[in-house]
Design a protein around this motif. Structure first.
Motif, mmCIF file in Angstrom:
data_model
loop_
_atom_site.group_PDB
_atom_site.id
_atom_site.type_symbol
_atom_site.label_atom_id
_atom_site.label_comp_id
_atom_site.label_asym_id
_atom_site.label_seq_id
_atom_site.Cartn_x
_atom_site.Cartn_y
_atom_site.Cartn_z
ATOM 1 N N HIS A 1 0.879 -1.176 0.000
ATOM 2 C CA HIS A 1 0.000 0.000 0.000
ATOM 3 C C HIS A 1 0.912 1.220 0.000
ATOM 4 O O HIS A 1 1.858 1.298 0.778
ATOM 5 N N SER A 2 0.575 2.193 -0.859
ATOM 6 C CA SER A 2 1.487 3.325 -1.068
ATOM 7 C C SER A 2 1.769 4.099 0.215
ATOM 8 O O SER A 2 2.837 4.691 0.361
ATOM 9 N N ASN B 1 5.193 3.320 1.745
ATOM 10 C CA ASN B 1 6.462 3.560 1.046
ATOM 11 C C ASN B 1 7.362 4.480 1.887
ATOM 12 O O ASN B 1 7.014 5.626 2.154
#
Lengths: 90, 90, 90, 90, 90
Positions: free
Chosen positions: D16-17, D20
């Protein structure tokens, strides 16, 4: 929901209009055999119950707000019903 | 809600505007006989309370945000009232 | 979700239209070996289950409201399925 | 909120971004005397803290999302501040 | 989040379209030394993991719904990643 028994009441001044005239009850949590677990919660009464009665407690904000029909109420635990009968098998 | 007693305060820099000037208190949770349970919570004071006082704590994000009247506040536990009286029967 | 076993039923009058005709079941929580943990929950039945069956319980308000398909239901715990098989390795 | 002490870090690929470049820390929960309770949580660091530091942890989804300023972040527990001082009376 | 280890799978028919084809895994919760705590959760797999793997579990409805990218999913606990490394100091 959990089973509870009314132990008493709390008197406190809460600085929010929702609590004007609300009864705050001390509820002992019960196990499924109706014995106190040692845990309790302070819940808003919505059914006109009193000390010694066995009740159902729901402890979730959004459910509590639906029960009291106030979308913005700062409330998490409410008494939603008096228990008429518990049918179990062991 | 739960009963609590103010034990002290926490000093910390929290990088969110909601916490500017807010008092963070350490609250011992109490059982219904007002004895500490060994559990505690760090709660935002909304009533101007101090060490040793018995209070009501509500620990739910949406309720806490209503009490502080900030829909976006990153807050879960708040002190909502000083307890004036506890009426119980055993 | 947790595993549970139906122990019985609760009869109570709840003053909210969602509960008209709903079956409230007492569910013993089970550990992963299907032994009761001593904890329980009172959950709304959505699958037509009965005493002695092993079920899945989800205990979160927003999930429960999706399962019963009522966005405003005052409900936190629901029985979502009967367990057909548990495959584990020790 | 609760007191915690940073024990270490977790390295994991989360698909899931939001995750990051996020640092995931293992935080031991502390009691009010700063002793570990034996419980822990894996929290997202928002303050640039490191092993051994005493911190404040907030463990509620909506609060966490406000702290990280991402309304849709899949996050529940965040470290919100380093503790500068704890003032208690026994 | 918490650390977990996959113990097995649950087979159950859940009457909601979200669960069509979803894998439900039994996850033992681990302490920070990777020992089972005795607690478990049944979580939706989102990473294609299998028995014996150490994973990260997030147990909050709104986070879970973001991870599965379904705003209305009746889901609370999901497996969000396989743990590559745990770095701690005692």
């Amino acid at each position: 929901m959990q089973l509870g028994k009314i132990r008493g009441a709390i008197h406190s001044t809460i600085n929010h209009s929702f609590y004007n005239g609300r009864k705050l009850l001390i509820v002992d949590y019960l196990d499924y055999k109706s014995k106190p677990t040692g845990e309790y919660v302070i819940a808003v009464d919505t059914v006109g119950t009193g000390a010694g009665e066995t009740v159902l407690v729901i402890d979730e904000g959004n459910s509590a707000r639906q029960i009291v029909d106030r979308a913005n109420a700062p409330v998490r635990a409410v008494i939603v019903g008096v228990v008429d009968q518990i049918s179990t098998r062991d």
